[in-house]
Each structure stands twice: as structure tokens, then as C-alpha cells.
Design a protein around this motif. Structure first.
Motif, PDB file in Angstrom:
ATOM      1  N   THR A  71      -3.424  22.228 104.586  1.00 22.85           N
ATOM      2  CA  THR A  71      -2.502  22.371 102.878  1.00 22.85           C
ATOM      3  C   THR A  71      -2.804  20.575 102.119  1.00 22.85           C
ATOM      4  O   THR A  71      -3.188  21.248 100.456  1.00 22.85           O
ATOM      5  N   LEU A  72      -2.875  19.725 102.816  1.00 22.85           N
ATOM      6  CA  LEU A  72      -3.124  18.796 102.338  1.00 22.85           C
ATOM      7  C   LEU A  72      -4.539  18.734 101.375  1.00 22.85           C
ATOM      8  O   LEU A  72      -4.598  18.520 100.680  1.00 22.85           O
ATOM      9  N   GLU A  73      -5.536  18.549 102.231  1.00 20.93           N
ATOM     10  CA  GLU A  73      -7.042  19.241 101.837  1.00 20.93           C
ATOM     11  C   GLU A  73      -6.599  20.195 100.612  1.00 20.93           C
ATOM     12  O   GLU A  73      -7.961  20.039  99.552  1.00 20.93           O
ATOM     13  N   GLN A  74      -6.773  21.198 100.401  1.00 21.60           N
ATOM     14  CA  GLN A  74      -6.425  22.056  99.819  1.00 21.60           C
ATOM     15  C   GLN A  74      -5.296  21.582  98.271  1.00 21.60           C
ATOM     16  O   GLN A  74      -6.582  21.469  97.274  1.00 21.60           O
ATOM     17  N   VAL A  75      -4.647  20.592  98.865  1.00 20.02           N
ATOM     18  CA  VAL A  75      -3.687  20.592  96.862  1.00 20.02           C
ATOM     19  C   VAL A  75      -4.808  18.964  96.392  1.00 20.02           C
ATOM     20  O   VAL A  75      -6.097  18.539  95.486  1.00 20.02           O
ATOM     21  N   ILE A  76      -5.444  18.436  97.563  1.00 18.53           N
ATOM     22  CA  ILE A  76      -6.864  17.559  96.871  1.00 18.53           C
ATOM     23  C   ILE A  76      -8.329  18.290  96.691  1.00 18.53           C
ATOM     24  O   ILE A  76      -8.539  17.428  95.408  1.00 18.53           O
ATOM     25  N   SER A  77      -8.421  19.072  96.968  1.00 18.76           N
ATOM     26  CA  SER A  77      -9.329  20.378  96.877  1.00 18.76           C
ATOM     27  C   SER A  77      -8.964  20.396  95.166  1.00 18.76           C
ATOM     28  O   SER A  77     -10.057  20.502  94.491  1.00 18.76           O
ATOM     29  N   ALA A  78      -7.625  21.254  95.056  1.00 16.66           N
ATOM     30  CA  ALA A  78      -7.870  21.529  93.756  1.00 16.66           C
ATOM     31  C   ALA A  78      -7.548  20.773  92.709  1.00 16.66           C
ATOM     32  O   ALA A  78      -7.635  20.446  91.169  1.00 16.66           O
ATOM     33  N   ARG A  79      -6.762  19.324  93.662  1.00 19.78           N
ATOM     34  CA  ARG A  79      -7.062  17.746  92.528  1.00 19.78           C
ATOM     35  C   ARG A  79      -8.514  18.216  91.407  1.00 19.78           C
ATOM     36  O   ARG A  79      -8.481  17.358  90.692  1.00 19.78           O
ATOM     37  N   ASN A  80      -9.561  17.836  92.243  1.00 18.80           N
ATOM     38  CA  ASN A  80     -10.813  17.698  92.000  1.00 18.80           C
ATOM     39  C   ASN A  80     -11.132  18.461  91.253  1.00 18.80           C
ATOM     40  O   ASN A  80     -11.954  18.508  90.014  1.00 18.80           O
ATOM     41  N   ALA A  81     -10.755  19.634  91.329  1.00 21.69           N
ATOM     42  CA  ALA A  81     -11.244  21.298  90.535  1.00 21.69           C
ATOM     43  C   ALA A  81     -10.434  20.803  89.228  1.00 21.69           C
ATOM     44  O   ALA A  81     -11.747  20.946  88.203  1.00 21.69           O
ATOM     45  N   VAL A  82      -9.970  20.604  89.103  1.00 21.31           N
ATOM     46  CA  VAL A  82      -8.198  20.149  88.200  1.00 21.31           C
ATOM     47  C   VAL A  82      -9.546  18.961  86.973  1.00 21.31           C
ATOM     48  O   VAL A  82      -9.413  19.087  85.750  1.00 21.31           O
ATOM     49  N   SER A  83      -9.775  17.898  87.722  1.00 28.67           N
ATOM     50  CA  SER A  83     -10.453  16.828  86.932  1.00 28.67           C
ATOM     51  C   SER A  83     -11.860  17.260  86.672  1.00 28.67           C
ATOM     52  O   SER A  83     -11.709  16.576  85.567  1.00 28.67           O
ATOM     53  N   GLN A  84     -12.654  17.979  87.558  1.00 31.66           N
ATOM     54  CA  GLN A  84     -14.233  18.265  86.948  1.00 31.66           C
ATOM     55  C   GLN A  84     -13.594  19.216  85.820  1.00 31.66           C
ATOM     56  O   GLN A  84     -14.836  19.035  84.719  1.00 31.66           O
ATOM     57  N   ALA A  85     -13.036  19.956  85.821  1.00 30.66           N
ATOM     58  CA  ALA A  85     -12.645  20.676  84.764  1.00 30.66           C
ATOM     59  C   ALA A  85     -11.966  20.399  83.025  1.00 30.66           C
ATOM     60  O   ALA A  85     -12.616  20.392  82.369  1.00 30.66           O
ATOM     61  N   ARG A  86     -10.908  19.061  84.082  1.00 34.31           N
ATOM     62  CA  ARG A  86     -11.066  18.165  82.051  1.00 34.31           C
ATOM     63  C   ARG A  86     -11.656  18.180  81.764  1.00 34.31           C
ATOM     64  O   ARG A  86     -12.001  17.467  80.948  1.00 34.31           O
ATOM     65  N   ASP A  87     -12.753  16.934  82.775  1.00 36.53           N
ATOM     66  CA  ASP A  87     -13.900  16.214  81.691  1.00 36.53           C
ATOM     67  C   ASP A  87     -14.586  17.199  81.188  1.00 36.53           C
ATOM     68  O   ASP A  87     -15.569  16.869  80.489  1.00 36.53           O
ATOM     69  N   GLN A  88     -14.890  18.239  81.797  1.00 36.05           N
ATOM     70  CA  GLN A  88     -16.072  19.429  81.033  1.00 36.05           C
ATOM     71  C   GLN A  88     -15.148  20.105  80.044  1.00 36.05           C
ATOM     72  O   GLN A  88     -15.862  20.509  78.816  1.00 36.05           O
ATOM     73  N   ALA A  89     -14.420  19.913  79.662  1.00 38.35           N
ATOM     74  CA  ALA A  89     -13.217  20.530  78.796  1.00 38.35           C
ATOM     75  C   ALA A  89     -13.436  22.334  78.737  1.00 38.35           C
ATOM     76  O   ALA A  89     -13.496  22.960  77.990  1.00 38.35           O
ATOM     77  N   ASP A  90     -13.571  22.788  80.324  1.00 36.75           N
ATOM     78  CA  ASP A  90     -13.863  23.812  80.761  1.00 36.75           C
ATOM     79  C   ASP A  90     -12.670  24.864  80.531  1.00 36.75           C
ATOM     80  O   ASP A  90     -12.056  24.291  81.649  1.00 36.75           O
ATOM     81  N   LEU A  91     -12.076  25.094  79.342  1.00 34.41           N
ATOM     82  CA  LEU A  91     -10.539  25.881  79.837  1.00 34.41           C
ATOM     83  C   LEU A  91     -10.031  27.226  81.039  1.00 34.41           C
ATOM     84  O   LEU A  91      -9.112  26.891  80.984  1.00 34.41           O
ATOM     85  N   ARG A  92     -10.798  27.657  80.996  1.00 32.68           N
ATOM     86  CA  ARG A  92     -11.106  28.826  81.666  1.00 32.68           C
ATOM     87  C   ARG A  92     -11.268  28.079  82.920  1.00 32.68           C
ATOM     88  O   ARG A  92     -10.114  28.558  84.024  1.00 32.68           O
TER      89      ARG A  92
END
Length: 193
Positions: A71-92
Motif C-alpha cells: 500500500t505504501l509503495e502504491q501511494v509513492i508510485s501514484a505520487r510519482n505518476a501524478v508528478s510526471q503527468a503534471r510536469d508534462q501538462a498531460d491532463l488525461r
């Protein structure tokens, strides 16, 4: 009085009025475009703040929840995915990553109920309240962003705005949507099994 110049004056006046109207439409479209950018910047600020708080929450949980590593790894992995999508402004991708992160946080908070020492920790309580507050802020700002996007997209398709929008290459913006999994009820039995 010489009436022969009247048609020329009327045409000139009509062109001046048309030019002023076109300038007004252009300025309105620019204002709307920047409202979308401003709304996105407001979301981005909260996403960055949450991004910075999540490792602290995971670390606070890790000290108590040795058996909940996935569960902890899932949160960190999702956090990183949000960061990458935010940085690339990929709203989908951002919508998908947000769904995964919110699901992971829901699981984390539900699992934390089984750890009384963790629940009693002032650090955990502070981080949980801070992240919950940021989540509420993100939801509110997402609503404002989507409203700004909707206004932008409608205006650049309406006549006569569409003429100015096409002439100056105004673009439609993408709504920030979360997947259906985000809207579904949480299955608490599954979380505790």
C-alpha cells in the motif's frame, strides 16, 4: 452640404465599429485563455504541496505499518505518476494518476485505522489533516478549472468569436477528469481483508 461623401463616411464608421468590436472580442478571448492558465496554476500549486507532503505521510506510516508495504509503495508510485503527468501538462494521464493516488490514500487511511499507535501519533494526524485539506482544495480548484475550460471552449466555438479565435489560433483546452473508479464507493471490506 455635400452629400456625396456620406456613403464613404458611413462605410468608414462601420469599419471603425467593426474593428472596435473585433478588438473587444479578441481581448475577451485572451482574458478567458489566461483564466484557464490561472486556474491550472492554482491546481498545480496544490498538487506540488501534496507531492511534498506525501513522503512524510508514508514515512510516518512506515514506522508502524511494516506489513502494509504494498500500500505504501502504491501511494509513492501514484505520487510519482501524478508528478510526471503534471510536469508534462498531460491532463488525461493526470486524471488517471490522481485516481490511483486517491485510491491508494483511501486504502492507506483505512488501513491506518488498524494501528492505534499510528492514529495517536501527532505527526500522522497532522499529515492526514493536511493532505485531506489539500485533497479538498484540489477538488474545488478542479471544479473552477473545468468551469474556465468550458467557458473557453464554448466561446471559441461561438459565432462571431470563432472568427477571431481561428484567425489568432486560439485552442480549446482539455477538462481535468478523473476516472469512474474515483467516483465509485469504497469497498471497506476489501480494504480490511
Amino acid at each position: 452640404m455635400d452629400w456625396s461623401h456620406l456613403p464613404t463616411l458611413l462605410i468608414g464608421a462601420a469599419l471603425v465599429v467593426l474593428l472596435i468590436y473585433a478588438i473587444t472580442l479578441y481581448n475577451q478571448l485572451v482574458n478567458i485563455k489566461h483564466a484557464v492558465s490561472r486556474a491550472w496554476a492554482n491546481i498545480d500549486v496544490l498538487l506540488r504541496q501534496r507531492h511534498d507532503e506525501l513522503p512524510k505521510l508514508v514515512e510516518a506510516c512506515r514506522q508502524y505499518m511494516q506489513y502494509e508495504q504494498s500500500t505504501l509503495e502504491q501511494v509513492i508510485s501514484a505520487r510519482n505518476a501524478v508528478s510526471q503527468a503534471r510536469d508534462q501538462a498531460d491532463l488525461r494521464r493526470l486524471g488517471q494518476a490522481e485516481t490511483a493516488l486517491r485510491s491508494g490514500l483511501g486504502q492507506l487511511f483505512a488501513l491506518a485505522e488498524g494501528y492505534p499507535e499510528l492514529q495517536a501519533s501527532a505527526s500522522f494526524q497532522h499529515l492526514q489533516q493536511r493532505i485531506s485539506g489539500l485533497e479538498s482544495g484540489i477538488a474545488d480548484r478542479r471544479e473552477l478549472y473545468n468551469a474556465a475550460v468550458n467557458i473557453n471552449n464554448v466561446r471559441i466555438e461561438q459565432f462571431p468569436d470563432v472568427l477571431i479565435a481561428r484567425l489568432f489560433s486560439f485552442r480549446s483546452a482539455e477538462l481535468l477528469q478523473f476516472s469512474e473508479a474515483e467516483k465509485a464507493d469504497v469497498d471497506l471490506r476489501q480494504l480490511f481483508s
